[in-house]
Design an enzyme around this catalytic site. Structure first.
Site, short mmCIF file in Angstrom:
data_model
loop_
_atom_site.label_atom_id
_atom_site.label_comp_id
_atom_site.label_asym_id
_atom_site.label_seq_id
_atom_site.Cartn_x
_atom_site.Cartn_y
_atom_site.Cartn_z
N CYS A 1 0.86 -1.18 0.00
CA CYS A 1 0.00 0.00 0.00
C CYS A 1 0.90 1.23 0.00
O CYS A 1 1.57 1.51 1.00
CB CYS A 1 -0.91 0.00 1.22
SG CYS A 1 -1.98 1.44 1.32
N GLU B 1 -3.80 1.01 -6.10
CA GLU B 1 -2.82 -0.02 -6.44
C GLU B 1 -2.70 -0.07 -7.96
O GLU B 1 -3.65 0.25 -8.68
CB GLU B 1 -3.24 -1.39 -5.88
CG GLU B 1 -2.14 -2.44 -5.92
CD GLU B 1 -0.87 -1.97 -5.22
OE1 GLU B 1 0.04 -1.48 -5.95
OE2 GLU B 1 -0.77 -2.07 -3.99
#
Length: 353
Positions: free
Chosen positions: A2, A127
């Protein structure tokens, strides 16, 4: 992993979105520590400040450990034992912490042993998926599925200032498990609070995008146990760290690739930004939530223009995604972005890479 998030709720709205029940069952709102350090953003990157939840007991010795504080902290944990005077000189990356090595690495094991557990708050995270046969990567915005309720179920809920808060309050924040630490400059000065996000193997739904994902605490019970280090041991808390399938996503444009771009377009479904098509599915709920003003233009006294022909809810969105279609949530962004662009000076508009 992340490495980029969005958390653009205004401070008072973020506070209401974090309402909880204490140990006595009393409904409460968390109190802020250093609220002026919070800067809402659609595009947060490491080394910026992000809001985290933590137990009041970290700041007050006699406090109830079930009571909560919101504090902006630096993303990228600086260990308490770091001896340099400049945190940016830390030689290793502490943006994320792998769940399988958290008890092996000193940087994470020490603060975790002291109960320094926190919950990182975000609208969702970004992402990037590598596109086969090319050097290009497709970004996605990933978040909790949103539930339509009476409070914000009306498409017109954002038509008046008094109803904006209802729409924002209904957004379910993504709650990610983190570890924080406190670093004091060797030559004296303010204590720096910083955090890392724990990561796990991706769930099946996200595995085609990336092989890692944040450890998401799904539900109030999980959040409470993770935060309450006074009652819940480290060993028990670590049982909460695992992948969750309760997640949804949609593709977004390359605007988000540059961390300097901080506009609603970072969250906009790629079909709306690139092809100017009407949204039709898993992003509609999230986009209705975005049908308020940008934080930069927040002014609750200014009425919104009435809009007509608002896109209605439907069930599918990612028709042309390289991934299987995933059901989810999001709705008025195309219309809202047009209004924002009409209001913004041309010079201030972001550019796409």
């Amino acid at each position: 992993m992340c490495g980029r998030t969005s958390c653009h709720l205004p401070r008072d709205v973020l506070t209401r979105a974090c309402a909880y029940q204490d140990r006595r069952g009393q409904q409460r709102l968390p109190e802020w520590r250093d609220p002026d350090k919070y800067c809402p953003s659609y595009n947060k990157s490491p080394q910026s400040n992000s809001p985290v939840l933590l137990s009041r007991l970290h700041f007050e010795k006699d406090a109830d450990s079930s009571e909560r504080i919101i504090a902006p902290m630096r993303w990228g944990l600086v260990p308490s034992w770091f001896k340099e005077s400049d945190p940016s000189k830390l030689q290793f990356n502490t943006t994320n912490c792998r769940s399988d090595t958290v008890m092996e690495k000193r940087s994470f094991k020490v603060p975790l042993g002291k109960g320094r557990r926190c919950v990182v708050l975000a609208d969702g995270f970004y992402e990037w998926q590598r596109c086969q046969g090319t050097n290009q990567r497709q970004p996605y915005f990933i978040y909790f599925p949103q539930i339509k309720t009476e409070k914000s179920g009306s498409i017109g809920a954002a038509d008046s200032p008094e109803n904006w808060e209802k729409v924002w309050d209904n957004w379910r924040l993504l709650t990610m498990a983190g570890i924080f630490d406190c670093w004091e400059p060797p030559e004296g000065g303010d204590v720096l609070y910083s955090y890392t996000i724990i990561t796990v193997d991706s769930c099946k739904g996200l595995s085609d995008i990336h092989h890692r994902m944040p450890a998401i605490l799904d539900g109030e019970e999980a959040v409470s146990k993770w935060l309450d280090f006074g009652e819940v041991s480290t060993q028990e808390a670590l049982k909460l760290i695992h992948p969750t399938e309760n997640i949804t996503f949609h593709a977004v444009s390359s605007v988000v690739n540059n961390s300097r771009n901080n506009t609603p377009e970072c969250l906009a479904p790629v079909d709306l930004v690139v092809k100017k098509l009407r949204a039709s599915g898993s992003s509609q709920r999230m986009l209705q939530w975005l049908a308020t003003k940008s934080p930069k233009k927040e002014d609750s006294k200014t009425p919104q223009k009435e809009e007509s022909d608002v896109p209605q809810w439907s069930s599918q969105f990612l028709q042309k995604s390289p991934l299987p279609t995933k059901r989810g949530t999001a709705g008025l962004l195309e219309q809202w972005l047009k209004r924002e662009k009409e209001e913004e000076p041309v010079a201030k508009r972001p550019y796409s890479q």
